[in-house]
Design an enzyme around this catalytic site. Structure first.
Site, PDB file in Angstrom:
ATOM      1  N   SER A 189      36.636  15.928 -19.702  1.00 54.09           N
ATOM      2  CA  SER A 189      38.043  16.098 -19.342  1.00 54.09           C
ATOM      3  C   SER A 189      38.954  15.790 -20.523  1.00 54.09           C
ATOM      4  O   SER A 189      38.955  14.674 -21.054  1.00 54.09           O
ATOM      5  CB  SER A 189      38.399  15.183 -18.178  1.00 54.09           C
ATOM      6  OG  SER A 189      39.814  15.180 -18.040  1.00 54.09           O
ATOM      7  N   HIS A 200      37.081  20.565 -19.202  1.00 56.57           N
ATOM      8  CA  HIS A 200      37.884  20.371 -17.982  1.00 56.57           C
ATOM      9  C   HIS A 200      39.337  20.060 -18.365  1.00 56.57           C
ATOM     10  O   HIS A 200      39.604  19.209 -19.213  1.00 56.57           O
ATOM     11  CB  HIS A 200      37.268  19.192 -17.224  1.00 56.57           C
ATOM     12  CG  HIS A 200      37.833  18.936 -15.863  1.00 56.57           C
ATOM     13  ND1 HIS A 200      37.441  19.633 -14.742  1.00 56.57           N
ATOM     14  CD2 HIS A 200      38.738  18.014 -15.434  1.00 56.57           C
ATOM     15  CE1 HIS A 200      38.079  19.150 -13.677  1.00 56.57           C
ATOM     16  NE2 HIS A 200      38.877  18.175 -14.064  1.00 56.57           N
ATOM     17  N   ASP A 227      42.971  18.974 -16.775  1.00 53.78           N
ATOM     18  CA  ASP A 227      43.627  18.387 -15.605  1.00 53.78           C
ATOM     19  C   ASP A 227      45.130  18.628 -15.653  1.00 53.78           C
ATOM     20  O   ASP A 227      45.815  18.096 -16.524  1.00 53.78           O
ATOM     21  CB  ASP A 227      43.375  16.880 -15.579  1.00 53.78           C
ATOM     22  CG  ASP A 227      41.952  16.551 -15.165  1.00 53.78           C
ATOM     23  OD1 ASP A 227      41.528  16.994 -14.089  1.00 53.78           O
ATOM     24  OD2 ASP A 227      41.252  15.862 -15.941  1.00 53.78           O
ATOM     25  N   MET A 237      48.642  18.080 -13.745  1.00 46.62           N
ATOM     26  CA  MET A 237      49.266  17.237 -12.701  1.00 46.62           C
ATOM     27  C   MET A 237      50.771  17.442 -12.705  1.00 46.62           C
ATOM     28  O   MET A 237      51.376  17.515 -13.768  1.00 46.62           O
ATOM     29  CB  MET A 237      48.975  15.765 -12.994  1.00 46.62           C
ATOM     30  CG  MET A 237      47.504  15.447 -13.108  1.00 46.62           C
ATOM     31  SD  MET A 237      47.298  13.709 -13.511  1.00 46.62           S
ATOM     32  CE  MET A 237      45.517  13.645 -13.714  1.00 46.62           C
ATOM     33  N   HIS A 294      41.673  22.279 -13.464  1.00 47.65           N
ATOM     34  CA  HIS A 294      41.783  21.545 -12.201  1.00 47.65           C
ATOM     35  C   HIS A 294      43.262  21.321 -11.917  1.00 47.65           C
ATOM     36  O   HIS A 294      43.913  20.486 -12.551  1.00 47.65           O
ATOM     37  CB  HIS A 294      41.027  20.205 -12.372  1.00 47.65           C
ATOM     38  CG  HIS A 294      41.120  19.298 -11.185  1.00 47.65           C
ATOM     39  ND1 HIS A 294      40.749  17.967 -11.255  1.00 47.65           N
ATOM     40  CD2 HIS A 294      41.533  19.503  -9.913  1.00 47.65           C
ATOM     41  CE1 HIS A 294      40.922  17.406 -10.069  1.00 47.65           C
ATOM     42  NE2 HIS A 294      41.399  18.314  -9.249  1.00 47.65           N
ATOM     43  N   MET A 313      46.203  19.896  -9.979  1.00 54.75           N
ATOM     44  CA  MET A 313      46.631  18.877  -9.020  1.00 54.75           C
ATOM     45  C   MET A 313      48.132  19.063  -8.851  1.00 54.75           C
ATOM     46  O   MET A 313      48.943  18.236  -9.296  1.00 54.75           O
ATOM     47  CB  MET A 313      46.270  17.484  -9.544  1.00 54.75           C
ATOM     48  CG  MET A 313      44.775  17.202  -9.437  1.00 54.75           C
ATOM     49  SD  MET A 313      44.238  15.852 -10.502  1.00 54.75           S
ATOM     50  CE  MET A 313      43.949  16.756 -12.022  1.00 54.75           C
ATOM     51  N   MET A 338      36.285  15.286  -5.419  1.00 55.94           N
ATOM     52  CA  MET A 338      36.928  14.193  -6.169  1.00 55.94           C
ATOM     53  C   MET A 338      36.255  12.875  -5.786  1.00 55.94           C
ATOM     54  O   MET A 338      36.244  12.490  -4.612  1.00 55.94           O
ATOM     55  CB  MET A 338      38.422  14.113  -5.840  1.00 55.94           C
ATOM     56  CG  MET A 338      39.278  15.175  -6.513  1.00 55.94           C
ATOM     57  SD  MET A 338      39.042  15.327  -8.293  1.00 55.94           S
ATOM     58  CE  MET A 338      39.540  13.706  -8.879  1.00 55.94           C
ATOM     59  N   ASP A 396      34.098  14.924  -9.900  1.00 58.30           N
ATOM     60  CA  ASP A 396      35.100  14.508 -10.881  1.00 58.30           C
ATOM     61  C   ASP A 396      35.618  13.108 -10.552  1.00 58.30           C
ATOM     62  O   ASP A 396      36.186  12.884  -9.481  1.00 58.30           O
ATOM     63  CB  ASP A 396      36.253  15.529 -10.823  1.00 58.30           C
ATOM     64  CG  ASP A 396      37.347  15.285 -11.840  1.00 58.30           C
ATOM     65  OD1 ASP A 396      37.216  14.379 -12.683  1.00 58.30           O
ATOM     66  OD2 ASP A 396      38.347  16.034 -11.778  1.00 58.30           O
ATOM     67  N   GLY A 397      35.422  12.177 -11.522  1.00 55.21           N
ATOM     68  CA  GLY A 397      36.004  10.844 -11.383  1.00 55.21           C
ATOM     69  C   GLY A 397      34.973   9.730 -11.466  1.00 55.21           C
ATOM     70  O   GLY A 397      34.046   9.674 -10.660  1.00 55.21           O
TER      71      GLY A 397
HETATM   72  C1  DX5 Z   1      41.577  12.544 -12.310  1.00 58.44           C
HETATM   73  C2  DX5 Z   1      41.100  13.756 -13.059  1.00 58.44           C
HETATM   74  C3  DX5 Z   1      39.807  13.571 -13.754  1.00 58.44           C
HETATM   75  C4  DX5 Z   1      39.806  12.519 -14.837  1.00 58.44           C
HETATM   76  C5  DX5 Z   1      38.425  11.953 -14.898  1.00 58.44           C
HETATM   77  O1  DX5 Z   1      42.584  12.915 -11.454  1.00 58.44           O
HETATM   78  O2  DX5 Z   1      40.929  14.848 -12.175  1.00 58.44           O
HETATM   79  O3  DX5 Z   1      39.327  14.804 -14.280  1.00 58.44           O
HETATM   80  O4  DX5 Z   1      40.161  13.018 -16.090  1.00 58.44           O
HETATM   81  O5  DX5 Z   1      38.429  10.848 -15.727  1.00 58.44           O
HETATM   82  P1  DX5 Z   1      37.252   9.772 -15.726  1.00 58.44           P
HETATM   83  O6  DX5 Z   1      35.981  10.514 -16.089  1.00 58.44           O
HETATM   84  O7  DX5 Z   1      37.683   8.817 -16.777  1.00 58.44           O
HETATM   85  O8  DX5 Z   1      37.189   9.191 -14.359  1.00 58.44           O
HETATM   86 ZN    ZN Z   2      39.883  16.696 -12.952  1.00 54.51          ZN
END
Ligand code: DX5
Ligand code: ZN
Length: 224
Positions: free
Chosen positions: A16, A41, A43, A45, A74, A76, A145, A183-184
């Site tokens: 990510s 990946h 992210d 937001m 991804h 969000m 998630m 993911d997470g």
């Molecule tokens: C959180 C993201 C993840 C995040 C994962 O909302 O969707 O993709 O970057 O980070 P780690 O691997 O550090 O949990």
């Molecule tokens: Zn993500």
């Protein structure tokens, strides 16, 4: 060979970029380009669907320029259907939106397909896998998630393993081939258990970018 046997052999790491150095996006993307990670990946937001804001289209451009890897976006964000086309134009290969983020799931799926990308749907930790039952035949990937979306660096929620197994079971029952991504909170410590529960794609942010040897960490996860 049975479909589920072929899927069981597939292992992909998707680091990510949320944990990358935003002042050195090109350098960090090129590092991943040379790595054993097949996907990257991204992210996105919006500060509404999740209590954090990351980045959007302009930041995807230098990443897309620096790599030929699969870009796994991804979203969000609320009303993802309004923006998916622009993410595909910015270079997304997979666009994943949240089940909880829109009332127009079919419209969003159609918009992603029409724009030419693969379709992913994601569920938050409190959302049961079974809500996706009728949607599964329409998607290429389900993203589970394993932390509350919004921030990197959180701890893996162990009950996600049962959800992954349930999705793998539904996939088998329905004779489908969608990928399961998680993911997470993923690192080499739990990646083996997550792959074994039925996932093919693992996202890892802090574990990869926080490692002294990111490639070593990626290989460890792939071999776990
Ligand atoms: C959180 C993201 C993840 C995040 C994962 O909302 O969707 O993709 O970057 O980070 P780690 O691997 O550090 O949990
Ligand atoms: Zn993500």
């Amino acid at each position: 060979m049975q479909k589920d046997t072929i899927l069981a052999m597939k292992r992909i790491i998707s680091p990510s970029m949320l944990s990358a150095d935003f002042g050195n996006l090109e350098r960090d993307t090129k590092m991943l380009e040379q790595s054993s990670a097949e996907w990257i990946h991204i992210d996105v937001m919006d500060g509404v669907f999740v209590p954090n804001i990351s980045f959007g289209f302009p930041v995807m451009k230098p990443i897309r320029k620096a790599t030929t890897k699969v870009l796994d976006v991804h979203l969000m964000i609320v009303h993802p259907e309004l923006y998916v086309k622009r993410f595909v134009e910015a270079g997304a290969d997979y666009v994943t939106f949240h089940y909880e983020a829109t009332d127009d799931i079919d419209g969003c799926i159609d918009a992603i397909r029409k724009a030419g990308a693969k379709v992913g749907i994601s569920i938050k930790p409190a959302t049961e896998a079974d809500v996706l039952k009728d949607i599964l035949p329409k998607v290429d990937m389900v993203l589970v998630m394993s932390v509350e979306p919004g921030f990197g660096g959180q701890s893996f929620i162990v009950s996600s393993l049962a959800k992954i197994s349930r999705l793998a079971e539904m996939r088998k029952e329905q004779g489908l081939e969608f990928l399961i991504e998680v993911d997470g909170g993923i690192s080499a410590k739990n990646s083996g258990a997550v792959f074994n529960a039925g996932a093919e794609v693992l996202v890892a942010g802090s574990a990869v970018f926080g490692a002294e040897d990111p490639e070593g960490e990626i290989v460890k996860m792939l071999q776990s």
